[in-house]
Every structure is written in C-alpha cells, then in structure tokens.
Design a protein around this motif. Sequence first.
Motif, PDB file in Angstrom:
ATOM      1  N   LYS A  91       0.852  -1.182   0.000  1.00 40.28           N
ATOM      2  CA  LYS A  91       0.000   0.000   0.000  1.00 40.28           C
ATOM      3  C   LYS A  91       0.892   1.237   0.000  1.00 40.28           C
ATOM      4  CE  LYS A  91      -3.962  -2.206   0.514  1.00 40.28           C
ATOM      5  NZ  LYS A  91      -5.047  -2.165  -0.502  1.00 40.28           N
ATOM      6  N   ASN A  92       0.525   2.231  -0.815  1.00 41.75           N
ATOM      7  CA  ASN A  92       1.274   3.483  -0.761  1.00 41.75           C
ATOM      8  C   ASN A  92       0.690   4.387   0.319  1.00 41.75           C
ATOM      9  OD1 ASN A  92      -1.020   4.719  -1.834  1.00 41.75           O
ATOM     10  ND2 ASN A  92      -0.199   4.818  -3.916  1.00 41.75           N
ATOM     11  N   GLY A  93       1.202   5.606   0.421  1.00 46.82           N
ATOM     12  CA  GLY A  93       0.763   6.503   1.476  1.00 46.82           C
ATOM     13  C   GLY A  93      -0.698   6.872   1.402  1.00 46.82           C
ATOM     14  N   GLN A  94      -1.299   6.727   0.222  1.00 45.79           N
ATOM     15  CA  GLN A  94      -2.712   7.058   0.047  1.00 45.79           C
ATOM     16  C   GLN A  94      -3.610   5.829   0.110  1.00 45.79           C
ATOM     17  OE1 GLN A  94      -2.652   9.112  -3.713  1.00 45.79           O
ATOM     18  NE2 GLN A  94      -1.846  11.012  -2.827  1.00 45.79           N
ATOM     19  N   GLY A  95      -3.014   4.666   0.384  1.00 42.07           N
ATOM     20  CA  GLY A  95      -3.799   3.450   0.528  1.00 42.07           C
ATOM     21  C   GLY A  95      -4.007   2.663  -0.749  1.00 42.07           C
ATOM     22  N   ALA A  96      -3.476   3.136  -1.872  1.00 44.26           N
ATOM     23  CA  ALA A  96      -3.631   2.417  -3.137  1.00 44.26           C
ATOM     24  C   ALA A  96      -2.695   1.211  -3.173  1.00 44.26           C
ATOM     25  CB  ALA A  96      -3.339   3.343  -4.313  1.00 44.26           C
ATOM     26  N   GLY A  97      -3.132   0.151  -3.854  1.00 44.95           N
ATOM     27  CA  GLY A  97      -2.354  -1.074  -3.903  1.00 44.95           C
ATOM     28  C   GLY A  97      -1.307  -1.080  -5.009  1.00 44.95           C
ATOM     29  N   LEU A  98      -0.164  -1.689  -4.715  1.00 43.00           N
ATOM     30  CA  LEU A  98       0.922  -1.884  -5.684  1.00 43.00           C
ATOM     31  C   LEU A  98       1.343  -3.347  -5.581  1.00 43.00           C
ATOM     32  CD1 LEU A  98       3.085   1.257  -4.772  1.00 43.00           C
ATOM     33  CD2 LEU A  98       1.472   1.070  -6.658  1.00 43.00           C
ATOM     34  N   ALA A  99       1.136  -4.115  -6.644  1.00 46.31           N
ATOM     35  CA  ALA A  99       1.352  -5.559  -6.572  1.00 46.31           C
ATOM     36  C   ALA A  99       2.407  -6.015  -7.571  1.00 46.31           C
ATOM     37  CB  ALA A  99       0.043  -6.302  -6.827  1.00 46.31           C
ATOM     38  N   ALA A 100       3.099  -7.106  -7.230  1.00 47.90           N
ATOM     39  CA  ALA A 100       4.073  -7.721  -8.135  1.00 47.90           C
ATOM     40  C   ALA A 100       4.433  -9.097  -7.609  1.00 47.90           C
ATOM     41  CB  ALA A 100       5.328  -6.859  -8.272  1.00 47.90           C
ATOM     42  N   LYS A 101       4.959  -9.933  -8.508  1.00 47.00           N
ATOM     43  CA  LYS A 101       5.498 -11.241  -8.139  1.00 47.00           C
ATOM     44  C   LYS A 101       7.018 -11.178  -8.184  1.00 47.00           C
ATOM     45  CE  LYS A 101       1.594 -14.000  -9.848  1.00 47.00           C
ATOM     46  NZ  LYS A 101       1.179 -15.056 -10.814  1.00 47.00           N
ATOM     47  N   PHE A 102       7.654 -11.774  -7.178  1.00 45.00           N
ATOM     48  CA  PHE A 102       9.111 -11.817  -7.072  1.00 45.00           C
ATOM     49  C   PHE A 102       9.525 -13.288  -7.085  1.00 45.00           C
ATOM     50  CE2 PHE A 102       7.700  -7.848  -5.385  1.00 45.00           C
ATOM     51  CZ  PHE A 102       8.689  -6.922  -5.678  1.00 45.00           C
ATOM     52  N   ARG A 103      10.262 -13.692  -8.128  1.00 41.70           N
ATOM     53  CA  ARG A 103      10.545 -15.115  -8.346  1.00 41.70           C
ATOM     54  C   ARG A 103      12.046 -15.358  -8.470  1.00 41.70           C
ATOM     55  NH1 ARG A 103      10.518 -18.918 -12.981  1.00 41.70           N
ATOM     56  NH2 ARG A 103       9.494 -20.860 -12.327  1.00 41.70           N
ATOM     57  N   ILE A 104      12.508 -16.447  -7.868  1.00 35.84           N
ATOM     58  CA  ILE A 104      13.893 -16.883  -8.019  1.00 35.84           C
ATOM     59  C   ILE A 104      13.896 -18.336  -8.472  1.00 35.84           C
ATOM     60  CG2 ILE A 104      14.851 -15.269  -6.337  1.00 35.84           C
ATOM     61  CD1 ILE A 104      14.834 -17.520  -4.286  1.00 35.84           C
ATOM     62  N   LYS A 105      14.978 -18.738  -9.156  1.00 31.33           N
ATOM     63  CA  LYS A 105      15.110 -20.109  -9.635  1.00 31.33           C
ATOM     64  C   LYS A 105      16.391 -20.735  -9.095  1.00 31.33           C
ATOM     65  CE  LYS A 105      14.697 -19.270 -14.097  1.00 31.33           C
ATOM     66  NZ  LYS A 105      14.519 -19.534 -15.555  1.00 31.33           N
ATOM     67  N   LYS A 106      16.396 -22.033  -9.044  1.00 30.83           N
ATOM     68  CA  LYS A 106      17.530 -22.785  -8.522  1.00 30.83           C
ATOM     69  C   LYS A 106      18.822 -22.419  -9.247  1.00 30.83           C
ATOM     70  CE  LYS A 106      19.306 -27.511  -8.103  1.00 30.83           C
ATOM     71  NZ  LYS A 106      19.043 -28.948  -8.339  1.00 30.83           N
ATOM     72  N   ALA A 107      19.882 -22.195  -8.465  1.00 36.90           N
ATOM     73  CA  ALA A 107      21.257 -22.007  -8.948  1.00 36.90           C
ATOM     74  C   ALA A 107      21.477 -20.706  -9.706  1.00 36.90           C
ATOM     75  CB  ALA A 107      21.696 -23.181  -9.820  1.00 36.90           C
ATOM     76  N   GLU A 108      20.462 -19.845  -9.825  1.00 35.30           N
ATOM     77  CA  GLU A 108      20.637 -18.596 -10.549  1.00 35.30           C
ATOM     78  C   GLU A 108      20.774 -17.425  -9.582  1.00 35.30           C
ATOM     79  OE1 GLU A 108      17.987 -17.923 -13.760  1.00 35.30           O
ATOM     80  OE2 GLU A 108      18.347 -19.880 -14.683  1.00 35.30           O
ATOM     81  N   VAL A 109      21.187 -16.276 -10.119  1.00 36.02           N
ATOM     82  CA  VAL A 109      21.467 -15.120  -9.270  1.00 36.02           C
ATOM     83  C   VAL A 109      20.542 -13.946  -9.584  1.00 36.02           C
ATOM     84  CG1 VAL A 109      23.870 -15.753  -8.885  1.00 36.02           C
ATOM     85  CG2 VAL A 109      23.279 -14.354 -10.874  1.00 36.02           C
ATOM     86  N   ALA A 110      19.468 -14.204 -10.329  1.00 34.37           N
ATOM     87  CA  ALA A 110      18.555 -13.140 -10.738  1.00 34.37           C
ATOM     88  C   ALA A 110      17.210 -13.273 -10.041  1.00 34.37           C
ATOM     89  CB  ALA A 110      18.356 -13.156 -12.252  1.00 34.37           C
ATOM     90  N   VAL A 111      16.608 -12.120  -9.765  1.00 39.63           N
ATOM     91  CA  VAL A 111      15.237 -12.035  -9.275  1.00 39.63           C
ATOM     92  C   VAL A 111      14.367 -11.566 -10.439  1.00 39.63           C
ATOM     93  CG1 VAL A 111      13.683 -11.016  -7.575  1.00 39.63           C
ATOM     94  CG2 VAL A 111      16.104 -11.367  -7.010  1.00 39.63           C
ATOM     95  N   GLN A 112      13.295 -12.286 -10.701  1.00 37.98           N
ATOM     96  CA  GLN A 112      12.355 -11.901 -11.757  1.00 37.98           C
ATOM     97  C   GLN A 112      11.172 -11.201 -11.115  1.00 37.98           C
ATOM     98  OE1 GLN A 112      11.174 -14.895 -14.787  1.00 37.98           O
ATOM     99  NE2 GLN A 112       9.065 -14.408 -14.203  1.00 37.98           N
ATOM    100  N   ILE A 113      10.868  -9.994 -11.600  1.00 34.63           N
ATOM    101  CA  ILE A 113       9.766  -9.213 -11.040  1.00 34.63           C
ATOM    102  C   ILE A 113       8.709  -9.014 -12.118  1.00 34.63           C
ATOM    103  CG2 ILE A 113       9.080  -7.081  -9.890  1.00 34.63           C
ATOM    104  CD1 ILE A 113      12.753  -7.877 -10.006  1.00 34.63           C
ATOM    105  N   ASP A 114       7.517  -9.558 -11.878  1.00 34.75           N
ATOM    106  CA  ASP A 114       6.386  -9.398 -12.790  1.00 34.75           C
ATOM    107  C   ASP A 114       5.407  -8.403 -12.185  1.00 34.75           C
ATOM    108  OD1 ASP A 114       6.390 -11.654 -15.082  1.00 34.75           O
ATOM    109  OD2 ASP A 114       7.328 -12.450 -13.275  1.00 34.75           O
ATOM    110  N   PRO A 115       5.158  -7.278 -12.862  1.00 32.66           N
ATOM    111  CA  PRO A 115       4.295  -6.256 -12.268  1.00 32.66           C
ATOM    112  C   PRO A 115       2.839  -6.690 -12.219  1.00 32.66           C
ATOM    113  CG  PRO A 115       4.807  -5.689 -14.536  1.00 32.66           C
ATOM    114  CD  PRO A 115       5.616  -6.910 -14.209  1.00 32.66           C
ATOM    115  N   GLY A 116       2.156  -6.238 -11.178  1.00 34.09           N
ATOM    116  CA  GLY A 116       0.727  -6.465 -11.037  1.00 34.09           C
ATOM    117  C   GLY A 116      -0.009  -5.141 -10.996  1.00 34.09           C
ATOM    118  N   GLN A 117      -1.177  -5.161 -10.431  1.00 34.83           N
ATOM    119  CA  GLN A 117      -2.031  -3.978 -10.407  1.00 34.83           C
ATOM    120  C   GLN A 117      -1.357  -2.814  -9.679  1.00 34.83           C
ATOM    121  OE1 GLN A 117      -5.857  -4.681  -8.672  1.00 34.83           O
ATOM    122  NE2 GLN A 117      -6.676  -2.669  -9.197  1.00 34.83           N
TER     123      GLN A 117
END
Length: 442
Positions: free
Chosen positions: A127-153
Amino acid sequence: MDELSIRFSMGGGPPSAAVCAAWDTGQPTEQADPPALLSPQREWTAVAPGTTPMVFHGDAIISNGRIALAARRRAQAVEAYVLSHEGMVLRLRLQLIGSGGEAAARLGRLELVENTKGAACLELTYKNGQGAGLAAKFRIKKAEVAVQIDPGQGADRLRVECAGRFAVLPDFFADDILIDARNIPVPRIELPSENFLLHLAGQGETVATCVFENRKQDVVVTLAGTGDERKIGASEIPFEAKRVWVAILEGPGQWHTRDIRTEDAGKVLPLGWKMPFPAQWRVDLTRKEDLTDSWDMLLQQKTGGYLKPSLLGGGPEQLGGDRSRWNTVLGRYPYPCWSDQEGRGYIQPLKKKVLSFQGPAVVYPLNRVKETPLDAFTVVDIMRNTLGVGPCEHILDLEGQKSEYRGRATCSVRDTLGAIYEKKEQKQKHAEVEKILNDGLV
C-alpha cells in the motif's frame, strides 16, 4: 558462516547444488539486517516443498542458496541478500512505485504462490501513502542469481536501491556509457532505455545487473551526497506491463576502478586488481571530454602473446607480445589494457593527440570465455538467462555466441564514413570509425 547463511544455503552445501526453499519467520522483524532476521527466542518454520500456506505469521523468506529475498511486513521494499565470503549480506532493495510517483509504504498482502525445489515465488501487495495497492510477483530459480519481477495492479516502476559511485549502460558493439556520480550535480537524471543497467556497488564485490524488456521510457537514476561521498542511490525502471530482472554478481574483484591522470599517458600502470576468474573483462576508460572509451582486456597466453576475446563468435583476435595494433585513426599503438598469465590487470593509457584518457577506469565481467567456471556469471550470462536465446539473437546478432558475422558492404562503409568526415566528427566518433573500417574488411 553464520546461522542465517547456513539456513539460506540449505545445510551448508555448495550454492550451485542448493534447492529453493521458503520460511515463515514466525514474527515480523524490525530491521533489515541478517542478525535481526534471527530471533533467539523463536525458530523459523520451513515451508514444505510443494505447499503454499494461506497465512504467514511473520515475514516470508525465500532462497536458492545464492540469493535470498525477505518480504518483511514492516518494510517498504523487498530486501535481496547474497551469500558472500562474509556470510549473508544485504545488497539491494526492490521497491514498487505507482504511476503517480507514490512509492510502496507498507506490505499489505503476502502470498507464496510457487514453492518447489526448482523455483520459489512471492506475490506481494503493498500500500502506498494514500492506501492504493501496488502488486508484483518476485521469483527466483535454482542455482541462478537473478530475481524476476512481474508487475501487477498499480505497479508502474521498480526502484532498485543499490548505492555506489558508478553505473554503466553496457553496449556490446560500441562504447559503454559510464555514469560517475561525482560528475553529476543534479539529484536525478534520465538515461536512455537500452535493456540493461549495471550498478557497481560495495568495494568491488557487487555488480547489480538490471535487465528489462521495455525500451519506450527512460530509466531514472537518483543521486545524493557531496564530494567523494556522492553516490548513485537508486534507479527507477519502468515496467510498461513487462517483467524486469535484477541479478547480483557477487564476489571479490567483480569490478574495479582506478583513476587515470593526463601525465599517465604511455606509462604501464598496474591496476592492483586480479581477475577472480577468466572471462572477457570490459575496461571503460574515461576520455578528457568525459566520454567513455570501451576496450576488452587482453588475456596473456603461455607463449607471451595475447588473445582478445570476441562477442561476435568468430574466435579471439591474436596479438603479439608487444600488443601492437594499427588503425587509420590512431595509427600504430600498443593495446591499452591487458592481464598477465596470473590474471593481474594493467593499463597503459594511449599517448595520442587524437585520444587521451583522464578520469576513472572501470573493469567488469562482460562475457564468458572457454575457461570461465560454470558457477561464475557475467553480464551476457544474465542477459541470456533472463531474456532468452531469441531476444539475445536480436540484440547480439548471434546465436549461442557462435553465429557468423558478415561485416559491412563497401558502399555502406563509404557512405557512412563520408557523412562522418563531412561533419568533421571523426575524432568524436573514432571508435565508430574504427569499427566501420574493420567491418569493411570482413
């Protein structure tokens, strides 16, 4: 190795062999610090692989043995830790920003949506300061060093907080853009969107590699501090409804810098740095006019000669022991950066009227060579692992780094060089001129 490191590395095994895992800390933690994530009165609850609990009583932690993400209920951003020689270390924060510029202020909803030995994913709604939602998925995979971020609403941009003096926009066939915070007095700047941005952080041990699919909107970089303490604090990357990846290249000597003075021209300067693993190391040299000249570090062979790795897949270029080269702009000159057989780096700034260096020289790992260890990562590795082979073919004009480069037609060389010389831009565009001439000889 501390207790947190042992937990994250799944029993202390090698990171490359570790599997993904998730934990519920049992109670929200107050600080973004590895010791603070461990409560001496309470134990974490490991989430069984293949299960996704409906409720987390504390904070959520996911790890693959190399990196770990902490989604803390009392934090404004996801915290990314890496397993280093010092144990688990906080390297960066990932914060969601809305279209109006309002940043995430508190974590509202937390859900583990994937939990296998091969991958783990958290779906978070802030939630931001005005109460609006900010969504995303944060994914990691075995043996890798990257975070994958998929934006949501509601998520318009990703803020990557990773403080350091330098950032780099890498260019695989021309000169990089090196951003030095000490030369930028304004609090924020816009950078051209070119799919990649590197944050060089710490004392040479961290390269945060941002990869993104958007190219329509510019990336914003924020700066703070004065004098030698001035740093790039964060970058803001637009999602444009597409995913973003942030990878952490971690280890001593992942990048290095040394200042070059005008009077250093022609002198052999030890970098005081040794490459941590064999690779194609990019050297960005600062010109007097604050532009960047990018070179690939030569690798010395047992014969005394040198190899210059190539991105084009045609095999490395061979140079003699004197590193001598020639082109129409510089004439005969000694190649300015190389490593010896022990991997120690050196620079010999050119002593030419048409090209001189003054300012920071920066080194980082661009691409693999045959001798690069399988568990080491370079910038091109991250690009291939995130964007995939198809987009890499488009960006690099190669397939599996082995495609044939066919050069440039003679008429194209004539017309392009004619336009440059007519505008008297041959000095400013010397690297482009050299590449065009070399392409015409292929």
